[in-house]
Design an enzyme around this catalytic site. Structure first.
Site, PDB file in Angstrom:
ATOM      1  CG  ASP A 203      -0.168   0.158   2.534  1.00 38.35           C
ATOM      2  OD1 ASP A 203       0.937  -0.419   2.670  1.00 38.35           O
ATOM      3  OD2 ASP A 203      -0.654   0.867   3.425  1.00 38.35           O
ATOM      4  CD  GLU A 206       7.138   3.394   1.440  1.00 37.71           C
ATOM      5  OE1 GLU A 206       7.640   3.961   2.415  1.00 37.71           O
ATOM      6  OE2 GLU A 206       7.662   3.357   0.321  1.00 37.71           O
TER       7      GLU A 206
HETATM    8  C1  NOJ Z   1       9.121   3.157   6.222  1.00 44.32           C
HETATM    9  C2  NOJ Z   1       7.908   3.541   5.472  1.00 44.32           C
HETATM   10  O1  NOJ Z   1       8.177   4.624   4.692  1.00 44.32           O
HETATM   11  C3  NOJ Z   1       6.765   3.798   6.423  1.00 44.32           C
HETATM   12  O2  NOJ Z   1       5.622   4.162   5.723  1.00 44.32           O
HETATM   13  C4  NOJ Z   1       6.518   2.559   7.192  1.00 44.32           C
HETATM   14  O3  NOJ Z   1       5.536   2.788   8.159  1.00 44.32           O
HETATM   15  C5  NOJ Z   1       7.777   2.060   7.843  1.00 44.32           C
HETATM   16  N1  NOJ Z   1       8.869   1.977   6.912  1.00 44.32           N
HETATM   17  C6  NOJ Z   1       7.521   0.709   8.468  1.00 44.32           C
HETATM   18  O4  NOJ Z   1       7.333  -0.258   7.497  1.00 44.32           O
HETATM   19  C1  NOJ Z   2       6.478   7.051   4.270  1.00 49.49           C
HETATM   20  C2  NOJ Z   2       5.069   7.096   3.782  1.00 49.49           C
HETATM   21  O1  NOJ Z   2       4.318   6.128   4.442  1.00 49.49           O
HETATM   22  C3  NOJ Z   2       5.002   6.871   2.304  1.00 49.49           C
HETATM   23  O2  NOJ Z   2       3.678   7.016   1.876  1.00 49.49           O
HETATM   24  C4  NOJ Z   2       5.908   7.820   1.564  1.00 49.49           C
HETATM   25  O3  NOJ Z   2       5.902   7.500   0.213  1.00 49.49           O
HETATM   26  C5  NOJ Z   2       7.312   7.791   2.108  1.00 49.49           C
HETATM   27  N1  NOJ Z   2       7.317   7.940   3.532  1.00 49.49           N
HETATM   28  C6  NOJ Z   2       8.181   8.902   1.505  1.00 49.49           C
HETATM   29  O4  NOJ Z   2       7.630  10.140   1.808  1.00 49.49           O
END
Ligand code: NOJ
Ligand code: NOJ
Length: 451
Positions: A203, A206
């Site tokens: 999603d 991520e």
């Molecule tokens: C980094 C991702 O960008 C973030 O969205 C996520 O919550 C964490 N990793 C944990 O998977």
């Molecule tokens: C974490 C977020 O969850 C994700 O949606 C985003 O793409 C990355 N950070 C980078 O900003």
């Protein structure tokens, strides 16, 4: 610092006045702040495209290089940014400014095509590229298939502008050509999305692999827009195929509504990844409704409204910061069970871009409303979300990814590019809402005169 001054001001006001007196004393009207913040955001967006030390066309997620390192090109964030840069280029007040934005778009087009041609772990579903253009190869939630869809949406907007200017050959050479295997950036994305939307993917946060409302919504919109572009380019067979796929996506999207919980569920058919999202309630649904308009999930639709209220209510109760300054609308997080705090996993926080999504959503409901009272109410509700963001922002206007759920301080990645794109979307939605109110008022006056 700024925050503590405000808290101090607030404390005094709490003693002397009723809580409703807080806003006028400490915060600017939403409209005023949005205006100055839009200027600031444009500048920050400019700085996030091809900054020093990066390949041309890179859009960094944030200038922050550690804890967390966001100094990379996320396909999703970059495409969401370009969805704003394209209209910005058209709104430019002079030729120089317009050309500067257009050059940024063209660099992004070339960089994106390079991304597509790279050998990656998951083909076009690869979520992140290093600033030198090589794919990021660390462990990550991949593939993520929303990125190519949003990129196609942004570039289709651009292609249509060029076609309106009569630059068909340029579009054919650089953006959309009917050749297969695809050798242009939009065509490659549409081919990928139309053949792979049934595959589960990670999603936008991520974390979960499955079928997501957000991903499906942007894929549907990319294919619907893609079908129209294909027609314009004389690629009839492709137009039929993209349209068929977008219709199949419509059916899949219908299954996300839950009558039992009364909200649109973020994920179905989870395969792997985070397994504690019990509520399936997620701000990503609002983002989907805003970024990829769909007739069955219009802003004013009962399913959308019900989801909005659930988010409002749930996050309002979840974070202590929302209870302490409760005359402002609540700051919204990603989803209630979230634990990602940027550097660690000690508990989820409200996010700036999801709170701005709530503001933008309210403004759009306002513009769509039938009567003046409801138009005004939704406008004010939108303003209250904007003021919530203003309240936690740095005094300079700088916006980090998250707002600490207890202290209210900005936290996690600084100057998140996506936030600044969100500011402009919110400001434009407010303009529309305000114009609608004024236009209707004028019409009424006019009618009275005629009568
Ligand atoms: C980094 C991702 O960008 C973030 O969205 C996520 O919550 C964490 N990793 C944990 O998977
Ligand atoms: C974490 C977020 O969850 C994700 O949606 C985003 O793409 C990355 N950070 C980078 O900003």
């Amino acid at each position: 610092m700024i925050f503590s001054t405000r808290v101090f001001t607030l404390a005094i006001i709490f003693v002397g006045f009723s809580a409703s007196a807080i806003q006028p004393f400490t915060l600017q009207p939403a409209q005023t702040w949005l205006q100055s913040e839009s200027v600031f955001s444009e500048q920050k967006l400019r700085e996030s495209i091809s900054p020093p030390g990066t390949a041309l066309g890179v859009v960094i997620a944030s200038p922050q290089k550690a804890n967390p390192n966001y100094f990379r090109h996320w396909v999703r964030d970059a495409a969401l940014t370009m969805q704003v840069i394209v209209p910005l280029s058209q709104r430019a007040s002079n030729r120089r400014e317009r050309l500067r934005w257009e050059r940024a778009i063209e660099d992004y087009v070339r960089f994106s095509r390079r991304n597509q041609l790279s050998t990656t772990l998951t083909g076009l579903g690869e979520p992140i590229f290093e600033v030198d253009g090589t794919p990021f190869t660390g462990p990550w939630g991949r593939p993520q298939t929303d990125g190519p869809a949003i990129r196609a949406m942004a570039l289709i907007q651009w292609a249509n502008i060029l076609l309106d200017r009569g630059q068909t050959e340029k579009v054919r050479n650089e953006l959309y050509d009917s050749n297969l295997p695809a050798n242009t950036v939009i065509k490659a994305d549409l081919e990928f999305v139309s053949h792979h939307w049934r595959d589960p993917s990670f999603d936008l946060w991520e974390e979960v692999k499955g079928d997501h409302f957000f991903t499906r919504m942007v894929q549907r919109k990319a294919l619907a827009d893609g079908a129209k572009l294909a027609e314009r380019m004389g690629d009839r067979g492709a137009a039929v195929w993209y349209r068929e796929q977008s219709r199949s996506l419509d059916q899949a999207l219908g299954r996300h509504w839950s009558t039992r919980s009364q909200w649109i569920r973020a994920t179905l058919n989870r395969v792997e990844g985070v397994d504690y999202k019990d509520s399936n309630l997620d701000s990503a649904v609002l983002l989907a409704i805003l970024r990829s308009p769909h007739p069955d999930f219009s802003v004013g639709n009962q399913k959308s409204i019900a989801t909005f209220y659930s988010l409002f209510d749930r996050f309002g109760r979840l974070y202590s910061v929302n209870q302490r300054f409760s005359d402002l609308a609540p700051a919204l997080g990603r989803y209630p069970e979230d634990i990602y705090a940027g550097t660690d996993f000690d508990g989820g926080n409200p996010w700036v871009l999801t709170t701005l999504a709530a503001a933008e959503y309210c403004y759009k409901v306002s513009a769509d409303s039938r009567n003046l009272q409801s138009r005004n109410e939704w406008l004010q509700r939108g303003d209250s979300f904007v003021q919530r963001v203003q309240f936690h922002a740095f005094g300079s206007g700088s916006l980090s990814e998250q707002i600490d759920r207890d202290s209210g301080f900005m936290t996690s990645a600084g100057d998140l590019t996506w936030n600044y794109a969100a500011i402009l979307n919110t400001a434009w939605a407010r303009e529309m809402a305000q114009e609608t109110i004024q236009r209707r008022a004028l019409n009424r006056k006019h009618k009275r005169k005629v009568l």
